[in-house]
Design a protein around this motif. Sequence first.
Motif, short mmCIF file in Angstrom:
data_model
loop_
_atom_site.label_atom_id
_atom_site.label_comp_id
_atom_site.label_asym_id
_atom_site.label_seq_id
_atom_site.Cartn_x
_atom_site.Cartn_y
_atom_site.Cartn_z
N TYR A 1 0.82 -1.20 0.00
CA TYR A 1 0.00 0.00 0.00
C TYR A 1 0.86 1.26 0.00
CZ TYR A 1 1.07 1.02 4.87
OH TYR A 1 1.72 1.34 6.02
N HIS B 1 -3.91 10.44 -1.79
CA HIS B 1 -3.79 9.35 -2.77
C HIS B 1 -3.60 8.05 -2.02
CE1 HIS B 1 -1.65 6.73 -5.65
NE2 HIS B 1 -2.51 7.25 -6.48
N ALA C 1 -3.11 3.81 -2.84
CA ALA C 1 -2.89 2.75 -3.81
C ALA C 1 -2.76 1.42 -3.07
CB ALA C 1 -1.63 3.01 -4.63
N SER D 1 -1.88 -2.74 -3.84
CA SER D 1 -1.46 -3.83 -4.72
C SER D 1 -1.85 -5.16 -4.08
CB SER D 1 0.05 -3.82 -4.95
OG SER D 1 0.45 -2.63 -5.58
N GLN D 2 -2.58 -5.98 -4.81
CA GLN D 2 -2.89 -7.33 -4.37
C GLN D 2 -1.87 -8.25 -5.04
OE1 GLN D 2 -7.18 -8.23 -4.54
NE2 GLN D 2 -7.46 -6.05 -4.98
N GLN E 1 -3.09 -7.42 -9.02
CA GLN E 1 -4.03 -6.33 -9.28
C GLN E 1 -3.56 -5.08 -8.54
OE1 GLN E 1 -7.92 -7.68 -8.14
NE2 GLN E 1 -8.21 -8.82 -10.04
N PHE E 2 -3.79 -3.96 -9.17
CA PHE E 2 -3.41 -2.66 -8.60
C PHE E 2 -4.62 -1.74 -8.67
CE2 PHE E 2 -1.97 1.71 -9.23
CZ PHE E 2 -1.15 1.88 -8.12
N SER E 3 -4.92 -1.07 -7.58
CA SER E 3 -6.02 -0.10 -7.53
C SER E 3 -5.50 1.19 -6.91
CB SER E 3 -7.17 -0.64 -6.67
OG SER E 3 -7.63 -1.87 -7.16
N SER E 4 -6.03 2.30 -7.39
CA SER E 4 -5.65 3.58 -6.79
C SER E 4 -6.87 4.49 -6.70
CB SER E 4 -4.53 4.26 -7.58
OG SER E 4 -4.98 4.60 -8.88
N PHE E 5 -6.84 5.37 -5.72
CA PHE E 5 -7.96 6.25 -5.43
C PHE E 5 -7.41 7.61 -5.01
CE2 PHE E 5 -8.64 1.88 -4.21
CZ PHE E 5 -9.81 1.55 -4.88
#
Length: 156
Positions: free
Chosen positions: A76, A104, A106, A108-109, A114-118
């Motif tokens: 993270y 911000h 982020a 990572s799984q 998988q990668f997600s960001s917000f």
Amino acid sequence: MRRMTLQLSFIAVFLACAVEAGMPEQIQIYEPKFLPAEPGYQYSFPRDHGSHPDYKVEWWYYTGHLESSDGRRFGYELTFFRFGLDRRAEIKSSWAIHDLHAAHFALSQIEEQQFSSFERLQRKGPGIARTSQETLDIENSGWSARLHGDVMKLRA
């Protein structure tokens, strides 16, 4: 597209009216004054975990690795930013825009690759976004970083 056309039309009409009315010869522009970051600053914690509004930009940056109870691994990154805009003391309203707050997050799984960001971008205001000058206590739209004793608690 229609909204943009209406906005541009409004601006054109406004400027035409301003020219017709006569523009002042000299327009004063407010330029906020912020301190430069210079060598030799004497840090004092936990106070310096908090915000420094005399400076234009600051951020709090966290990264790490986590493991769930079922063994799944994550990476993270969580960052909070404060951008100083307006330092005029005469503006006392809690809704005055003295700062913008960005964040911000982020995740990572690892096994799933998988990668997600917000992201968040808010003005400073009650229940919206804030920082403390006393210690680490930052909030932006429900995300937070707080110092509790010797532990920093993050939420995103």
